[in-house]
Scaffold this active site. Structure first.
Site, PDB file in Angstrom:
ATOM      1  N   LYS A   1      74.249  38.909  44.551  1.00 50.26           N
ATOM      2  CA  LYS A   1      74.963  40.175  44.333  1.00 50.26           C
ATOM      3  C   LYS A   1      76.469  39.975  44.150  1.00 50.26           C
ATOM      4  O   LYS A   1      77.098  40.682  43.361  1.00 50.26           O
ATOM      5  CB  LYS A   1      74.681  41.157  45.459  1.00 50.26           C
ATOM      6  CG  LYS A   1      75.258  40.753  46.810  1.00 50.26           C
ATOM      7  CD  LYS A   1      74.928  41.770  47.877  1.00 50.26           C
ATOM      8  CE  LYS A   1      75.410  41.316  49.240  1.00 50.26           C
ATOM      9  NZ  LYS A   1      76.857  41.227  49.362  1.00 50.26           N
ATOM     10  N   THR A   2      77.054  38.999  44.874  1.00 44.47           N
ATOM     11  CA  THR A   2      78.508  38.788  44.758  1.00 44.47           C
ATOM     12  C   THR A   2      78.866  38.347  43.345  1.00 44.47           C
ATOM     13  O   THR A   2      79.890  38.754  42.797  1.00 44.47           O
ATOM     14  CB  THR A   2      79.000  37.758  45.802  1.00 44.47           C
ATOM     15  OG1 THR A   2      78.521  38.152  47.089  1.00 44.47           O
ATOM     16  CG2 THR A   2      80.510  37.698  45.843  1.00 44.47           C
TER      17      THR A   2
ATOM     18  N   ASP B   1      80.367  47.183  47.679  1.00 47.83           N
ATOM     19  CA  ASP B   1      79.421  46.159  48.149  1.00 47.83           C
ATOM     20  C   ASP B   1      78.788  46.625  49.468  1.00 47.83           C
ATOM     21  O   ASP B   1      79.390  47.418  50.208  1.00 47.83           O
ATOM     22  CB  ASP B   1      80.187  44.849  48.355  1.00 47.83           C
ATOM     23  CG  ASP B   1      79.272  43.676  48.667  1.00 47.83           C
ATOM     24  OD1 ASP B   1      78.064  43.759  48.358  1.00 47.83           O
ATOM     25  OD2 ASP B   1      79.753  42.682  49.236  1.00 47.83           O
ATOM     26  N   GLU B   2      77.595  46.122  49.776  1.00 45.62           N
ATOM     27  CA  GLU B   2      76.900  46.444  51.043  1.00 45.62           C
ATOM     28  C   GLU B   2      76.829  47.954  51.252  1.00 45.62           C
ATOM     29  O   GLU B   2      77.110  48.473  52.346  1.00 45.62           O
ATOM     30  CB  GLU B   2      77.605  45.775  52.238  1.00 45.62           C
ATOM     31  CG  GLU B   2      77.720  44.259  52.151  1.00 45.62           C
ATOM     32  CD  GLU B   2      76.398  43.535  52.407  1.00 45.62           C
ATOM     33  OE1 GLU B   2      75.347  44.192  52.470  1.00 45.62           O
ATOM     34  OE2 GLU B   2      76.424  42.302  52.511  1.00 45.62           O
TER      35      GLU B   2
ATOM     36  N   GLN C   1      68.209  45.845  54.403  1.00 50.01           N
ATOM     37  CA  GLN C   1      69.146  45.111  55.260  1.00 50.01           C
ATOM     38  C   GLN C   1      70.127  46.057  55.953  1.00 50.01           C
ATOM     39  O   GLN C   1      71.199  45.639  56.379  1.00 50.01           O
ATOM     40  CB  GLN C   1      69.912  44.062  54.448  1.00 50.01           C
ATOM     41  CG  GLN C   1      69.013  42.958  53.917  1.00 50.01           C
ATOM     42  CD  GLN C   1      69.819  41.818  53.319  1.00 50.01           C
ATOM     43  OE1 GLN C   1      70.422  41.012  54.028  1.00 50.01           O
ATOM     44  NE2 GLN C   1      69.830  41.741  52.006  1.00 50.01           N
TER      45      GLN C   1
ATOM     46  N   ARG D   1      67.278  34.635  56.330  1.00 51.51           N
ATOM     47  CA  ARG D   1      68.413  33.699  56.466  1.00 51.51           C
ATOM     48  C   ARG D   1      67.953  32.268  56.171  1.00 51.51           C
ATOM     49  O   ARG D   1      68.761  31.405  55.879  1.00 51.51           O
ATOM     50  CB  ARG D   1      69.006  33.713  57.890  1.00 51.51           C
ATOM     51  CG  ARG D   1      69.594  34.999  58.407  1.00 51.51           C
ATOM     52  CD  ARG D   1      70.519  35.684  57.457  1.00 51.51           C
ATOM     53  NE  ARG D   1      69.812  36.662  56.658  1.00 51.51           N
ATOM     54  CZ  ARG D   1      70.258  37.168  55.516  1.00 51.51           C
ATOM     55  NH1 ARG D   1      71.407  36.776  55.034  1.00 51.51           N
ATOM     56  NH2 ARG D   1      69.560  38.058  54.842  1.00 51.51           N
TER      57      ARG D   1
END
Length: 672
Positions: free
Chosen positions: A29-30, A215-216, A246, A607
């Protein structure tokens, strides 16, 4: 663009309206956000100064800014806003402070400052037990995050307790305004309210921010969502990136339903799903997908990977919590040797910080280096902030935040009413609080008793400053700590004598640090005042460096809570305490909030890049009593064919011996 997959490219190039990029864990995503910023500047004719990208942590904002800097060279990137929500809010407040009735040098209260002020109000105005302080502070924070004003809180109060909290909330807001101060929640609340109520300011900021990226997004609360909506306005030049699976911060006001709200507020919302994961094996993703499918979804997605199926996940049941910690520690040693890995390739995740104690002891016993995330910085300890407050006020009499921290620490019988009046007076006169204490005009707004107390404090500070400048500054600081009898204050306000003693040791360590810094200064021509200023500035820098060092990737096993692990990845992950009342947590079971606990488990699973081992204890001590545990309900939701379970049936001696021989053979081969 050639390095992006088809969905990522679509997300970058779509600028015809509001866009939601539903980005699964590890889906890059970044890269999408940073390349979209570059695309807007280089291909779409946007000036960098009219683009804003917001996220939640300074670390994420730094990383984003660095990546954009590599994609957009030279002056083309000048003026670009890449910041946290709170920094964006702070920038708006700095520009528009007059519209809200603040002076330009308004003070920012951190959580500890806010807590002290609330405590003062509770002791003065409310018949409440001091133990309720945390609850009151959290409730005020939730009200502010939800854009609920004190009058609304008072109207909707269902009990005497809620009514009292609402009144404290009202007094707290008035006190902040009088002190020319804002707290952390105000950094979003005040700009959101200002943009909603002032068309001129709204137009100014909508002209400034012509394209917004968030973002997020699943972690936004009501006030953050309102800020986004006001900035975007009718243009709908917006891209948000988020993952409802998330969303794990409901306890601090995050609303995953803000994703669904987008569809209502922007009917032409274009949704793009990023489902290819570049981090984990296909088996890890299959297990994660199967688990999270048990939650209801506004948007469905399924993560996939072309990194191969990978090893089965392991589930190990140990006899008790001590053998669980021992097993994880020895596993890390063996796996490190077997896989020729580094210690930093391993992470141990758990639901609550209390679970770290045993694993820490076992890692120390086996001489395994480790790092615990979320430890308390030396400079964030209350006693250090108290003394640093005095020191900051000595070197900068205009530091209003430092003044408010120390004026009643220890208590000097200076009430919040007196301080509010002082705050209003200093705002009108446009001078600092300490300078305002000496002004003749102050006697018109503060009663005699309160006036005597604050002038007594101001005079004492002046004498301490003169002592520091004219004599040995370190001895002057020692005398100051003696004057306020800080040690007795610690003993009165600490849970035990041992804790008070430890906190006082920290204070003397701080004083020794100042002495050491001054002693090392070789400039003999420097005045005492300059030496002290320089020493305190170095201490502040030391604090910043200490925080940066916490982020260093030295070769250590990483220990952290599941909440702290979000956004990180590790080749080998151990997820401890897979038991009912631990994961899901007892509070969540009682509050019927299992969905968020499932998302938290999903975050833990995703993770892992190569291997995931989950552990649980058959018995666990609680309140000094050993009790049987129940395996987590989430284990029943995982696909059996992808899990290798151990310790659930009676152990077979032949199998155990065979496993031991295999392990020994592997280790021997490594040394051959």
């Amino acid at each position: 663009m050639t390095t992006l997959n088809a969905r990522q490219q679509e997300a970058v190039k779509y600028i015809d309206g509001p866009c939601l990029v539903l980005a699964g864990a590890g889906s890059g995503k970044t890269s999408v956000i940073t390349r979209k910023i570059a695309y807007l500047i280089e291909e779409c004719g946007y000036s960098a100064r009219h683009i804003a990208a917001v996220t939640f942590t300074n670390k994420a904002a730094r990383e984003m800014k660095e990546r954009v800097g590599k994609l957009v060279k030279g002056k083309a990137s000048h003026g670009l806003i890449v910041s946290t929500f709170h920094n964006l809010g702070l920038n708006i407040l700095r520009r528009e402070h007059r519209q809200l009735g603040y002076k330009s040098n308004f003070t920012l209260f951190d959580s500890e400052d806010a807590r002290t002020l609330i405590k003062e109000i509770m002791l003065k105005d409310a018949d409440l037990d001091g133990d309720l302080l945390d609850s009151v502070q959290n409730q005020i924070s939730n009200w502010k995050s939800g854009l609920i004003e004190p009058t609304q809180a008072l109207e909707s109060a269902q009990s005497q307790g809620e009514q009292t909290m609402a009144l404290i909330f009202e007094r707290y807001n008035k006190a902040l305004q009088a002190y020319n101060a804002v707290d952390f929640d105000d950094l979003i609340r005040l700009p959101a309210m200002l943009l909603a109520n002032n068309e001129e300011v709204l137009n100014r900021w909508q002209q400034r921010v012509r394209y917004l990226l968030v973002d997020e997004y699943q972690d936004t609360n009501s006030s953050q969502y309102q800020l986004v909506r006001m900035l975007v306005g009718e243009k709908s030049a917006l891209t948000v990136v988020g993952d409802d699976d998330q969303s794990i911060y409901a306890w601090r006001g995050a609303r995953p339903e803000n994703l669904a709200l987008l569809k209502q507020d922007f009917p032409n919302l274009h949704v793009i799903k990023l489902e290819q994961n570049y981090r984990s094996t296909a088996r890890i993703l299959k297990v994660a997908n199967t688990l999270i499918a048990n939650n209801p979804h506004e948007f469905d997605k399924t993560l996939w990977s072309d990194l191969g199926m990978g090893e089965p996940l392991r589930l190990i049941r140990c006899s008790n919590e001590e053998s669980e910690a021992e097993r994880v520690a020895t596993e890390i040693l063996t796996q490190k040797l077997r896989r020729q890995a580094k210690f930093r390739d391993f992470a141990v995740l758990y639901r609550g910080n209390h679970q770290a104690r045993l694993i820490e002891l076992k890692l120390q016993h086996h001489q395994i280096p480790y790092n615990i995330s979320g430890g308390t910085s030396f400079f964030s300890r209350a006693e250090i902030k108290d003394i640093m407050g005095y020191l900051r006020l000595l070197v900068n009499p205009d530091d209003d935040n430092a003044f408010l921290r120390v004026v009643n620490t220890p208590r000097r019988q200076i009430g919040t009413g007196t301080l509010e009046a002082l705050g209003r007076y200093s705002t009108e006169r446009e001078i600092g609080l300490l300078h305002a204490c000496e002004e003749v005009g102050l006697q018109a707004v503060i009663p005699k008793k309160g006036l005597e107390k604050i002038r007594e404090f101001a005079g004492w500070i002046s004498r301490v400053r003169n002592n520091c400048h004219n004599n040995n500054p370190v001895e002057a600081i020692r005398e100051m700590i003696g004057d306020i009898d800080y040690e007795s204050w610690l003993y009165q306000n600490t849970s035990s004598a041992k804790v008070a003693e430890k906190r006082m040791e920290n204070v003397w360590f701080l004083v020794e640090s100042i002495k050491s810094t001054i002693d090392k200064d070789e400039d003999e021509n420097m005045e005492n005042e300059e030496k002290l200023n320089k020493a305190i500035a170095k201490l502040v820098l030391m604090d910043l460096l200490e925080r940066q060092e916490e982020e260093d990737l030295t070769d250590r096993v990483q220990l952290m809570t599941l909440h702290a692990s979000k956004g990180l990845e590790f080749p080998h992950v151990y997820l401890m305490g897979m038991e009912e009342e631990l994961l899901p947590h007892r509070n969540s079971i009682e509050e019927n909030n299992i969905e968020e606990e499932r998302r938290l488990t999903y975050v833990g699973i995703t993770r892992a890049k190569k291997t995931l081992t989950m552990t649980l204890a058959g018995t666990r001590k609680q309140f000094g009593e050993k009790s049987e545990t129940t395996p987590s309900r989430f284990l029943d939701e995982l696909p059996e064919e992808d899990i290798e379970a151990e310790g659930f049936a009676k152990a077979c001696p032949i199998e155990n011996e065979k496993k031991g021989q295999e392990t020994m053979a592997t280790l021997m081969n490594l040394f051959d």
